[in-house]
Design an enzyme around this catalytic site. Structure first.
Site, short mmCIF file in Angstrom:
data_model
loop_
_atom_site.label_atom_id
_atom_site.label_comp_id
_atom_site.label_asym_id
_atom_site.label_seq_id
_atom_site.Cartn_x
_atom_site.Cartn_y
_atom_site.Cartn_z
N ASN A 109 -10.53 -9.48 -68.15
CA ASN A 109 -11.04 -9.18 -66.80
C ASN A 109 -9.97 -8.56 -65.91
O ASN A 109 -10.22 -7.56 -65.23
CB ASN A 109 -11.59 -10.46 -66.14
CG ASN A 109 -12.73 -11.06 -66.94
OD1 ASN A 109 -13.19 -10.47 -67.91
ND2 ASN A 109 -13.18 -12.24 -66.53
N THR A 154 -27.75 30.83 -38.46
CA THR A 154 -28.16 29.44 -38.26
C THR A 154 -29.63 29.41 -38.63
O THR A 154 -30.34 30.41 -38.43
CB THR A 154 -27.98 28.96 -36.80
OG1 THR A 154 -28.87 29.70 -35.97
CG2 THR A 154 -26.55 29.13 -36.31
N HIS A 155 -30.08 28.30 -39.18
CA HIS A 155 -31.45 28.19 -39.71
C HIS A 155 -31.74 29.31 -40.70
O HIS A 155 -32.88 29.73 -40.86
CB HIS A 155 -32.50 28.22 -38.60
CG HIS A 155 -32.25 27.25 -37.49
ND1 HIS A 155 -32.90 26.05 -37.38
CD2 HIS A 155 -31.38 27.29 -36.44
CE1 HIS A 155 -32.47 25.40 -36.31
NE2 HIS A 155 -31.54 26.13 -35.72
N SER A 276 -30.35 37.80 -68.74
CA SER A 276 -31.61 37.17 -69.12
C SER A 276 -31.96 37.62 -70.53
O SER A 276 -31.71 38.77 -70.89
CB SER A 276 -32.70 37.62 -68.14
OG SER A 276 -33.97 37.49 -68.75
N LYS A 282 -31.39 41.72 -65.31
CA LYS A 282 -30.95 40.52 -64.60
C LYS A 282 -29.44 40.27 -64.68
O LYS A 282 -28.81 40.49 -65.71
CB LYS A 282 -31.67 39.27 -65.16
CG LYS A 282 -33.12 39.16 -64.79
CD LYS A 282 -33.39 39.09 -63.29
CE LYS A 282 -33.01 37.75 -62.70
NZ LYS A 282 -33.91 36.68 -63.16
N GLU A 289 -25.35 28.19 -59.86
CA GLU A 289 -26.54 27.33 -59.96
C GLU A 289 -26.18 26.00 -60.62
O GLU A 289 -26.65 24.94 -60.22
CB GLU A 289 -27.63 28.03 -60.75
CG GLU A 289 -28.20 29.23 -60.00
CD GLU A 289 -29.10 30.06 -60.90
OE1 GLU A 289 -30.30 30.08 -60.66
OE2 GLU A 289 -28.59 30.68 -61.86
N GLN A 321 -19.06 -3.50 -66.94
CA GLN A 321 -18.68 -2.57 -67.99
C GLN A 321 -19.33 -1.19 -67.77
O GLN A 321 -18.90 -0.20 -68.35
CB GLN A 321 -19.07 -3.15 -69.35
CG GLN A 321 -18.62 -2.34 -70.53
CD GLN A 321 -18.68 -3.14 -71.82
OE1 GLN A 321 -17.81 -3.95 -72.09
NE2 GLN A 321 -19.73 -2.94 -72.61
N LYS A 324 -17.17 2.44 -65.90
CA LYS A 324 -16.27 3.54 -66.30
C LYS A 324 -16.98 4.84 -66.63
O LYS A 324 -16.52 5.93 -66.26
CB LYS A 324 -15.40 3.07 -67.48
CG LYS A 324 -14.34 2.06 -67.02
CD LYS A 324 -13.58 1.41 -68.15
CE LYS A 324 -14.31 0.29 -68.83
NZ LYS A 324 -14.84 -0.78 -67.94
#
Ligand code: ARG
Length: 450
Positions: A109, A154-155, A276, A282, A289, A321, A324
């Protein structure tokens, strides 16, 4: 060999064994476990539990295991339940009986909590170094951008002109706060649990301060019950990694948008874009992403550990346990993303003409109101008058409206047309933290510590 067979008459069911075993995850703590054992051997030697001979034989054995491990020659046995068991088993094979004394006064422990903290004390600087490189990439782009203008949003609606450099640096500072958070966390990680036993402390006169020093910890824990179950540091670390992920995802999202044909403000280099399988035209921003997507995974790792910690009844519980794997996964995720992102950012091509053309005259409507403020009009009224100008212009540019029309709306003079220079607009935002070239120059100096 298990470390706890004495009171059992049959061996553990095979599948229960597999469930219980943590070796696949915690073998990543091998070097820390060896280091912790070396220090512990020193501590119990000092109080006479190990003779000089036993102590040096344990040290030699541990050094040999370290050697085997770093050379890739260490082999795990099917009976190794976790890394602590594996190392004690190997030590017994190498040096015989003396190995059996090493665990005196120690529990897995306090051992595992020590190993995990030691690991994190190395993981934090490694992460901050990698982050610093990404931050440098942002600063390099900011310097390259010079006085290039772009529309600020903005927005996600066109708002006011800004310097491209200012935009690049707006992604530097969040990461800088993340760096500070990690630095601050370090002092809570740097607390030694070893010497707490299973939960109650050790019945030997161990010098825990010396032990802490020999392992490089700044402090020793003050409550054995607390420290064997304290995983705050793991949760905090995951918060830091999550916040980094969120910051990166915000940057990624903007790059994704800006590289679309609709925006067309930035272009990815071929080395960091993907195609693509179906559509030949593409050029996809997969790197960005994935960065955005992995932020979601990072959030899950944090909330997962928080849920594990919630309502644990006692000191060490096997639930712990589960601590980790998320920490390791979060670390690996960031080390996978950060360098690629740094490369992708360094090689992004900026399209200055598109950037400039994306600034239309309506983005200077606030400047128009400020113009009237300078003529003594209260801002509320000035705001309404500028709004009227916008309405009057319809789909046309504000520059195309005649002076007569302007003068019907408010106290405008000839010089009103000078308002429509976005460069002027940017230059005026000259206080600390603003987007003027001078302020941005100062910002870069601050970053570089000049
Ligand atoms: N493998 C365990 C873990 O990672 C080590 C501690 C086990 N302690 C115990 N009392 N079974 O948490």
């Amino acid at each position: 060999m298990t470390l706890w067979g004495g009171r059992f008459s049959s061996k553990l069911n095979d599948r229960a064994w597999d469930l219980n075993s943590s070796l696949l995850v915690d073998q990543r703590l091998t070097l820390q476990d060896i280091e912790g054992s070396r220090a512990w051997a020193g501590a119990i030697h000092q109080v006479g539990i190990l003779s000089d001979k036993e102590h040096s034989s344990i040290c030699v054995g541990l050094a040999a295991i370290r050697e085997e491990f770093t050379a890739g020659r260490f082999s795990f046995a099917p009976s190794d339940e976790d890394i602590h068991t594996a190392i004690e088993r190997r030590l017994t094979e190498l040096i015989g009986e003396a190995a059996g004394k090493l665990h005196t006064g120690r529990s897995r422990n306090d051992q595992v909590a020590t190993d995990f903290r030691l690991w994190m004390l190395e993981a934090i600087p490694a992460l901050t170094t990698t982050m610093s490189d990404l931050q440098s990439a942002l600063v390099e782009q900011a310097e390259l951008a010079g006085e290039t203008l772009m529309p600020g949003y903005t927005h996600l609606q066109r708002a006011q002109p800004i310097l491209l450099a200012h935009w690049w640096l707006s992604h530097y500072w969040p990461l800088q706060r993340d760096q500070e958070r990690l630095q601050d966390l370090t002092k809570r990680v740097s607390v030694l649990p070893l010497g707490s036993g299973a939960l109650a402390g050790v019945p030997f006169d161990i010098d825990r301060l010396a032990l802490a020093k020999s392992l490089g910890f700044a402090e020793v824990s003050q409550n054995s019950i607390d420290v064997v179950s304290d995983r705050d540091f793991a949760a905090e670390y995951l918060f830091c990694t999550t916040m980094i992920g969120i910051h990166l995802s915000k940057l990624a999202e903007q790059v994704i948008l800006f590289t679309t044909a609709e925006f067309g403000l930035l272009e990815l280099s071929d080395a960091y874009a993907t195609g693509s399988s179906l559509m030949p035209q593409k050029k996809n921003p997969d790197v960005f992403e994935l960065t955005r997507g992995k932020a979601g995974t990072l959030i899950g790792l944090l909330t997962g550990l928080l849920a594990v910690l919630k309502g644990l009844p006692s000191t060490y519980d096997k639930d712990l346990q589960e601590d980790k794997a998320p920490v390791f996964q979060a670390t690996d995720t960031l080390h996978a993303i950060l360098p690629v992102l740094a490369g992708a950012l360094r090689t992004i091509k900026v399209k200055p003409v598109r950037l400039r053309n994306a600034i239309d005259s309506t983005m200077l409507a606030t400047d128009l109101a400020d113009y009237l403020v300078n003529k003594g009009v209260p801002f509320r009224e000035a705001h309404a008058m500028a709004g009227q100008v916008i309405r009057e212009a319809g789909d046309n540019s504000l520059e195309e409206i005649s002076l007569e029309v302007y003068q019907k709306i408010g106290p405008f003079d000839e010089d009103v047309f000078q308002v429509f220079d976005p460069r002027m607009s940017v230059q005026k935002k000259n206080s600390i933290g603003g987007t003027s070239p001078q302020s941005v120059k100062y910002q870069i100096q601050r970053i570089k510590g000049e």
